[in-house]
Design a protein around this motif. Structure first.
Motif, PDB file in Angstrom:
ATOM      1  N   PHE A   1      11.196   3.397 -41.108  1.00  0.00           N
ATOM      2  CA  PHE A   1      10.309   3.899 -40.369  1.00  0.00           C
ATOM      3  C   PHE A   1      10.077   3.399 -39.189  1.00  0.00           C
ATOM      4  O   PHE A   1       9.479   2.393 -38.808  1.00  0.00           O
ATOM      5  CB  PHE A   1       8.976   4.096 -40.948  1.00  0.00           C
ATOM      6  N   SER A   2      11.106   3.789 -38.203  1.00  0.00           N
ATOM      7  CA  SER A   2      11.204   3.329 -36.864  1.00  0.00           C
ATOM      8  C   SER A   2      10.272   3.805 -35.867  1.00  0.00           C
ATOM      9  O   SER A   2       9.850   4.585 -35.719  1.00  0.00           O
ATOM     10  CB  SER A   2      12.423   3.657 -36.492  1.00  0.00           C
ATOM     11  N   SER A   3       9.855   2.609 -34.897  1.00  0.00           N
ATOM     12  CA  SER A   3       9.046   2.832 -33.903  1.00  0.00           C
ATOM     13  C   SER A   3       9.750   3.173 -32.700  1.00  0.00           C
ATOM     14  O   SER A   3       9.012   3.503 -31.631  1.00  0.00           O
ATOM     15  CB  SER A   3       8.105   1.649 -33.566  1.00  0.00           C
ATOM     16  N   GLU A   4      11.189   3.249 -32.528  1.00  0.00           N
ATOM     17  CA  GLU A   4      11.809   3.181 -31.473  1.00  0.00           C
ATOM     18  C   GLU A   4      11.617   4.976 -31.038  1.00  0.00           C
ATOM     19  O   GLU A   4      11.698   6.072 -31.474  1.00  0.00           O
ATOM     20  CB  GLU A   4      13.230   3.262 -31.797  1.00  0.00           C
ATOM     21  N   GLY A   5      10.893   4.864 -29.819  1.00  0.00           N
ATOM     22  CA  GLY A   5      10.466   6.082 -29.085  1.00  0.00           C
ATOM     23  C   GLY A   5       9.268   6.816 -29.627  1.00  0.00           C
ATOM     24  O   GLY A   5       8.952   8.027 -29.323  1.00  0.00           O
ATOM     25  N   SER A   6       8.625   6.209 -30.701  1.00  0.00           N
ATOM     26  CA  SER A   6       7.579   7.058 -31.425  1.00  0.00           C
ATOM     27  C   SER A   6       6.416   7.198 -30.527  1.00  0.00           C
ATOM     28  O   SER A   6       5.518   8.122 -30.725  1.00  0.00           O
ATOM     29  CB  SER A   6       7.319   6.075 -32.603  1.00  0.00           C
ATOM     30  N   LEU A   7       6.067   6.562 -29.401  1.00  0.00           N
ATOM     31  CA  LEU A   7       4.934   6.713 -28.673  1.00  0.00           C
ATOM     32  C   LEU A   7       5.071   7.542 -27.578  1.00  0.00           C
ATOM     33  O   LEU A   7       4.051   8.151 -26.984  1.00  0.00           O
ATOM     34  CB  LEU A   7       4.487   5.323 -27.988  1.00  0.00           C
ATOM     35  N   THR A   8       6.345   7.950 -27.404  1.00  0.00           N
ATOM     36  CA  THR A   8       6.614   8.886 -26.279  1.00  0.00           C
ATOM     37  C   THR A   8       6.318  10.079 -26.434  1.00  0.00           C
ATOM     38  O   THR A   8       7.439  11.201 -26.977  1.00  0.00           O
ATOM     39  CB  THR A   8       8.119   8.458 -25.916  1.00  0.00           C
ATOM     40  N   ILE A   9       5.204  10.553 -26.021  1.00  0.00           N
ATOM     41  CA  ILE A   9       4.593  12.039 -26.437  1.00  0.00           C
ATOM     42  C   ILE A   9       5.289  12.997 -25.356  1.00  0.00           C
ATOM     43  O   ILE A   9       4.998  14.159 -25.064  1.00  0.00           O
ATOM     44  CB  ILE A   9       3.113  12.194 -26.221  1.00  0.00           C
ATOM     45  N   SER A  10       6.139  12.269 -24.421  1.00  0.00           N
ATOM     46  CA  SER A  10       6.701  12.936 -23.299  1.00  0.00           C
ATOM     47  C   SER A  10       7.534  14.187 -23.740  1.00  0.00           C
ATOM     48  O   SER A  10       8.103  14.935 -23.060  1.00  0.00           O
ATOM     49  CB  SER A  10       7.636  12.229 -22.562  1.00  0.00           C
ATOM     50  N   ARG A  11       7.689  14.151 -25.031  1.00  0.00           N
ATOM     51  CA  ARG A  11       8.409  15.511 -25.774  1.00  0.00           C
ATOM     52  C   ARG A  11       7.730  16.801 -25.108  1.00  0.00           C
ATOM     53  O   ARG A  11       8.232  17.756 -25.020  1.00  0.00           O
ATOM     54  CB  ARG A  11       8.163  15.529 -27.176  1.00  0.00           C
ATOM     55  N   SER A  12       6.392  16.605 -25.000  1.00  0.00           N
ATOM     56  CA  SER A  12       5.671  17.907 -24.538  1.00  0.00           C
ATOM     57  C   SER A  12       5.780  17.914 -22.805  1.00  0.00           C
ATOM     58  O   SER A  12       4.968  18.724 -22.275  1.00  0.00           O
ATOM     59  CB  SER A  12       4.391  17.757 -24.990  1.00  0.00           C
ATOM     60  N   LEU A  13       6.546  17.104 -22.213  1.00  0.00           N
ATOM     61  CA  LEU A  13       6.422  17.285 -20.737  1.00  0.00           C
ATOM     62  C   LEU A  13       7.114  18.672 -20.349  1.00  0.00           C
ATOM     63  O   LEU A  13       8.355  18.642 -20.793  1.00  0.00           O
ATOM     64  CB  LEU A  13       7.140  16.130 -20.202  1.00  0.00           C
ATOM     65  N   SER A  14       7.111  19.167 -19.234  1.00  0.00           N
ATOM     66  CA  SER A  14       7.703  20.338 -18.853  1.00  0.00           C
ATOM     67  C   SER A  14       8.818  19.750 -18.087  1.00  0.00           C
ATOM     68  O   SER A  14       9.086  18.648 -17.588  1.00  0.00           O
ATOM     69  CB  SER A  14       6.876  21.226 -18.030  1.00  0.00           C
ATOM     70  N   ALA A  15      10.032  20.487 -17.630  1.00  0.00           N
ATOM     71  CA  ALA A  15      11.387  20.151 -17.056  1.00  0.00           C
ATOM     72  C   ALA A  15      10.776  19.655 -15.715  1.00  0.00           C
ATOM     73  O   ALA A  15      11.252  18.550 -15.161  1.00  0.00           O
ATOM     74  CB  ALA A  15      12.072  21.466 -16.848  1.00  0.00           C
ATOM     75  N   GLU A  16       9.877  20.532 -15.000  1.00  0.00           N
ATOM     76  CA  GLU A  16       9.552  20.185 -13.814  1.00  0.00           C
ATOM     77  C   GLU A  16       8.706  18.639 -13.540  1.00  0.00           C
ATOM     78  O   GLU A  16       8.834  17.954 -12.853  1.00  0.00           O
ATOM     79  CB  GLU A  16       8.418  21.178 -12.973  1.00  0.00           C
ATOM     80  N   THR A  17       7.915  18.253 -14.695  1.00  0.00           N
ATOM     81  CA  THR A  17       7.281  17.242 -14.792  1.00  0.00           C
ATOM     82  C   THR A  17       8.372  16.031 -14.822  1.00  0.00           C
ATOM     83  O   THR A  17       8.301  15.009 -14.058  1.00  0.00           O
ATOM     84  CB  THR A  17       6.217  17.148 -15.816  1.00  0.00           C
ATOM     85  N   ARG A  18       9.412  16.120 -15.737  1.00  0.00           N
ATOM     86  CA  ARG A  18      10.217  15.200 -15.924  1.00  0.00           C
ATOM     87  C   ARG A  18      11.040  14.849 -14.519  1.00  0.00           C
ATOM     88  O   ARG A  18      11.218  13.788 -14.445  1.00  0.00           O
ATOM     89  CB  ARG A  18      11.407  15.837 -17.029  1.00  0.00           C
ATOM     90  N   LEU A  19      11.203  16.160 -13.800  1.00  0.00           N
ATOM     91  CA  LEU A  19      11.918  15.935 -12.739  1.00  0.00           C
ATOM     92  C   LEU A  19      11.267  14.749 -11.818  1.00  0.00           C
ATOM     93  O   LEU A  19      11.789  14.115 -11.241  1.00  0.00           O
ATOM     94  CB  LEU A  19      12.249  17.160 -12.252  1.00  0.00           C
ATOM     95  N   LYS A  20       9.938  15.150 -11.611  1.00  0.00           N
ATOM     96  CA  LYS A  20       9.127  14.565 -10.955  1.00  0.00           C
ATOM     97  C   LYS A  20       8.979  13.098 -11.144  1.00  0.00           C
ATOM     98  O   LYS A  20       8.960  12.160 -10.380  1.00  0.00           O
ATOM     99  CB  LYS A  20       7.567  15.077 -10.804  1.00  0.00           C
ATOM    100  N   LEU A  21       8.994  12.654 -12.481  1.00  0.00           N
ATOM    101  CA  LEU A  21       8.987  11.364 -13.070  1.00  0.00           C
ATOM    102  C   LEU A  21      10.180  10.740 -12.998  1.00  0.00           C
ATOM    103  O   LEU A  21      10.213   9.555 -12.881  1.00  0.00           O
ATOM    104  CB  LEU A  21       8.340  11.397 -14.420  1.00  0.00           C
ATOM    105  N   GLY A  22      11.310  11.394 -12.945  1.00  0.00           N
ATOM    106  CA  GLY A  22      12.539  10.710 -12.755  1.00  0.00           C
ATOM    107  C   GLY A  22      12.703   9.516 -13.863  1.00  0.00           C
ATOM    108  O   GLY A  22      12.504   9.892 -15.097  1.00  0.00           O
ATOM    109  N   GLU A  23      13.217   8.389 -13.435  1.00  0.00           N
ATOM    110  CA  GLU A  23      13.388   7.435 -14.330  1.00  0.00           C
ATOM    111  C   GLU A  23      12.490   7.038 -15.115  1.00  0.00           C
ATOM    112  O   GLU A  23      12.376   6.462 -16.316  1.00  0.00           O
ATOM    113  CB  GLU A  23      13.976   6.302 -13.663  1.00  0.00           C
ATOM    114  N   HIS A  24      11.370   7.398 -14.544  1.00  0.00           N
ATOM    115  CA  HIS A  24       9.757   6.754 -15.311  1.00  0.00           C
ATOM    116  C   HIS A  24       9.483   8.020 -16.629  1.00  0.00           C
ATOM    117  O   HIS A  24       8.501   7.728 -16.979  1.00  0.00           O
ATOM    118  CB  HIS A  24       8.469   7.035 -14.429  1.00  0.00           C
TER     119      HIS A  24
END
Ligand code: HEM
Length: 399
Positions: free
Chosen positions: A58-81
């Motif tokens: 049961f790995s924690s790798e990436g488990s906190l990142t709820i950015s799964r639900s981020l829209s493409a536009e938001t991802r673009l804005k966040l860039g590397e972040h």
């Protein structure tokens, strides 16, 4: 048979009072796939604990990142972040976790934590000095938040004049990464988050030049040997969240419970155990996410490799096989501290002692200064929507 499709941690009823439903799940569907979460949910105490204790499966790798639900536009804005939190201690496995945890733990020694008690008591006293003459108010907004936020700011090294700024931005980034938001709102939150990151970067740079006696200086001194710059920024940002939100949420839940049970004020000698029983019965954290690294067979269900899993500590804390009569609040329950509201295993909350210290101290000071505290009758209560935590939007009280 119970309909597991009703499992929707984001629904208002589910945050407020899911326990009858969770009990039936523990009996009938101890492991099931939740459509709402797109995750398998473990509800029994023994299974939750075993999963926490088995980071290989049961790995924690990436488990906190709820950015799964981020829209493409938001991802673009966040860039590397967009992958923010990917180097955060709770979001990685050994051996990276072992290294990060060792560094962070240097700041949370028992002596360092105990040294904060007096300061926290004073912060509460000062606040109550101003608030008591009002005769009533919102316990969440006007009493629970400020002392914890200020203590954490002091611990991290945020100057007093920046506290309000930090508080507002931390709220935004919590919403962006840890609670689902409509696309328009995501963009506004992303904007705020980037401003906040710049601020934390600046704080690290200033401590690199001129170290002080605070968390930021200690972590900054480890850049290049034990930690990377990004790891330090993620640590600082996230610990500001830990201090700003979880403790006040737990305090609000705890005071509500104690008032409803007619147990106010709590006698000081019972405060320690009362904190544990409040955390067990009305935990401010609902559980932790993990990814199954291999197919896992549990109670006749196969969790396929790669699936997201929710270890429901909320359900585990009400498991009748561990806690007798679990829906009853027992201020002297002997095993109240067996709850896993602080997690369990290698990721067990590094701030647990500090959290406990704040909760106990707050109950003591509030009990001394507001012995006649009571709920405002007839006010409906609601919780903030979140899939990871439980906290009241407001708690109207009088004294
Ligand atoms: C009542 C208050 C708190 C609650 C309910 C809480 C809950 C948790 C939980 C459940 C975890 C485990 C996460 C996982 O296994 O995936 C955790 C980890 C963590 N908490 Fe807390 N926490 C609280 C207060 C704090 C405070 C005050 C701080 C710091 C000032 C803090 C910092 C952390 C950190 C850095 C981790 C990651 C530890 C690791 O991954 O090794 N927490 N917390």
């Amino acid at each position: 048979m119970i309909d597991a499709a009703d499992f929707d941690v984001g629904a208002a009823w589910h945050v407020a009072a899911p326990y009858d439903f969770l009990r039936r799940l523990r009996h009938e569907r101890p492991v099931f796939r939740s459509e709402h979460l797109d995750a398998y949910v473990l509800t029994r105490y023994a299974d939750v604990r075993a999963a926490y204790g088995d980071p290989r499966r049961f790995s924690s790798e990436g488990s906190l990142t709820i950015s799964r639900s981020l829209s493409a536009e938001t991802r673009l804005k966040l860039g590397e972040h967009g992958s923010f939190l990917s180097s955060f201690v709770a979001n990685v496995d050994p051996p990276v976790h072992t290294r990060l945890r060792r560094s962070v733990s240097r700041a949370f020694t028992p002596r360092a934590v105990a040294a904060l008690e007096q300061r926290f008591r004073e912060l509460n006293e000062e606040l109550l000095g101003r608030v008591v003459p009002r005769g009533g108010g919102d316990l969440v907004a006007e009493i629970a938040h400020a002392p914890s936020a200020r203590l954490t700011a002091r611990f991290i090294g945020v100057p007093q004049e920046d506290e309000e700024f930090v508080k507002n931005h931390v709220k935004d980034w919590f919403q962006l990464f840890l609670s689902p938001q409509p696309p328009d709102r995501q963009l506004a939150l992303a904007e705020s988050f980037l401003v906040y990151l710049d601020y934390v970067d600046g704080l690290v740079a200033s401590r690199a030049k001129e170290p002080r006696d605070d968390f930021t200086s200690l972590m900054t001194s480890l850049i290049g040997t034990e930690l990377s710059h990004r790891e330090v920024v993620e640590l600082i940002s996230t610990i500001l969240l830990g201090g700003n939100d979880t403790v006040p949420n737990q305090l609000g839940n705890s005071v509500l419970r104690l008032l409803r049970e007619g147990l106010w004020p709590v006698p000081p000698e019972k405060a320690r155990n009362a904190v544990e029983e409040c955390m067990r019965i009305d935990g401010a954290s609902l559980g932790s996410f993990r990814y199954a690294t291999t197919d896992v067979e549990l109670h006749g269900t196969t969790i396929p490799a790669g699936s997201l899993c929710l270890l429901s500590t909320d359900s585990a804390a009400h498991d009748e096989t561990v806690f007798d009569d679990p829906e009853r609040f027992l201020i002297e329950r002997p095993n109240a501290d067996a709850h896993m509201t602080f997690g369990y295993g290698i990721h067990f909350c590094v701030g647990a002692a500090l959290g406990r210290l704040q909760l106990r101290t707050a109950l003591e000071v509030l009990g001394e200064r507001l012995p006649g505290l009571r709920l405002v009758p007839g006010e409906p209560l609601s919780y903030r929507p979140s899939i990871v935590g439980r906290g009241l939007t407001a708690l109207p009280v009088e004294w």
